[in-house]
Design a protein around this motif. Structure first.
Motif, PDB file in Angstrom:
ATOM      1  N   GLU A  90       2.617   5.507   2.413  1.00 31.01           N
ATOM      2  CA  GLU A  90       2.102   4.157   2.650  1.00 31.01           C
ATOM      3  C   GLU A  90       1.885   3.991   4.152  1.00 31.01           C
TER       4      GLU A  90
ATOM      5  N   LEU B 159      -2.510   3.933   0.448  1.00 40.06           N
ATOM      6  CA  LEU B 159      -1.642   3.337  -0.571  1.00 40.06           C
ATOM      7  C   LEU B 159      -1.241   4.401  -1.575  1.00 40.06           C
TER       8      LEU B 159
ATOM      9  N   PRO C  72      -6.508   1.929   5.133  1.00 37.64           N
ATOM     10  CA  PRO C  72      -5.180   1.878   4.531  1.00 37.64           C
ATOM     11  C   PRO C  72      -4.935   3.098   3.633  1.00 37.64           C
TER      12      PRO C  72
ATOM     13  N   ARG D  73      -3.972 -11.746  -5.593  1.00 36.78           N
ATOM     14  CA  ARG D  73      -3.518 -10.578  -4.843  1.00 36.78           C
ATOM     15  C   ARG D  73      -2.257 -10.039  -5.482  1.00 36.78           C
ATOM     16  N   THR D  74      -1.959  -8.791  -5.166  1.00 37.55           N
ATOM     17  CA  THR D  74      -0.748  -8.173  -5.685  1.00 37.55           C
ATOM     18  C   THR D  74       0.453  -8.643  -4.885  1.00 37.55           C
ATOM     19  N   THR D  75       1.613  -8.370  -5.394  1.00 37.16           N
ATOM     20  CA  THR D  75       2.854  -8.678  -4.683  1.00 37.16           C
ATOM     21  C   THR D  75       2.939  -7.807  -3.435  1.00 37.16           C
ATOM     22  N   PRO D  76       3.287  -8.369  -2.286  1.00 36.38           N
ATOM     23  CA  PRO D  76       3.399  -7.558  -1.066  1.00 36.38           C
ATOM     24  C   PRO D  76       4.448  -6.459  -1.210  1.00 36.38           C
ATOM     25  N   SER D  77       4.164  -5.328  -0.581  1.00 40.08           N
ATOM     26  CA  SER D  77       5.140  -4.243  -0.532  1.00 40.08           C
ATOM     27  C   SER D  77       5.435  -3.954   0.931  1.00 40.08           C
ATOM     28  N   ALA D  78       6.622  -3.480   1.207  1.00 41.98           N
ATOM     29  CA  ALA D  78       7.009  -3.184   2.588  1.00 41.98           C
ATOM     30  C   ALA D  78       7.599  -1.786   2.667  1.00 41.98           C
TER      31      ALA D  78
END
Length: 157
Positions: free
Chosen positions: A52, A122, A120, A9-14
């Motif tokens: 987002e 993105l 979602p 998985r990709t790095t989480p983004s917030a």
């Protein structure tokens, strides 16, 4: 036997979800079948300056529904129509027939599918797969005017 590959998985983004943008989409159907709403939903996301978050769709009817399905081969939609008609045929002895023989089967088909979707968003775009499209499914034989509530929740530009 080879061992399965581990998931990645990709790095989480917030982001701070500070905006809610709503709109009412009205669609005139031509009778039973699928109407592709993907371009309209993408336009709503663009008009909302969405960055987002997530967009939800909610259909305000009990004899039509929403689904995400393949958009490449039209025989998929024909086969889905066949499957729904087999699951809820008009001649099944339904008691509710106030609005005609297709009314109760339409309610059953709506119950088997969905009245809302969550997609979602993105980087300002719908996170649909390559072959996915958003469809309104009209379950009644005659044309109808259908209303879908669109709502984006998330960050905007």
């Amino acid at each position: 036997m080879s061992s399965p590959k581990s998931p990645s998985r990709t790095t989480p983004s917030a982001v701070a979800a500070t905006s809610i943008v709503s709109s009412l989409l009205t669609v005139q159907t031509s009778g039973a079948g699928f109407t592709d709403l993907t371009a309209e939903v993408a336009k709503f996301v663009a008009d909302a300056h969405a960055r987002e978050g997530a967009v939800t769709l909610f259909i305000r009817h009990t004899s039509a529904s929403l689904t995400i399905q393949e958009n490449a081969d039209p025989t998929v939609l024909a086969d889905l129509t066949t499957a729904l008609n087999r699951l809820a045929p008009e001649n099944a002895g339904w008691r509710h027939d106030t609005e005609g023989p297709d009314d109760m089967p339409a309610h059953v088909k709506t119950m088997l599918t969905a009245t809302s979707l969550h997609i979602p968003v993105l980087q300002g775009a719908l996170a649909l797969g390559t072959w996915q499209a958003i469809y309104l499914v009209e379950h009644r034989a005659r044309p109808h005017r259908r209303e879908i509530v669109l709502q984006f929740m998330g960050s905007v530009d």
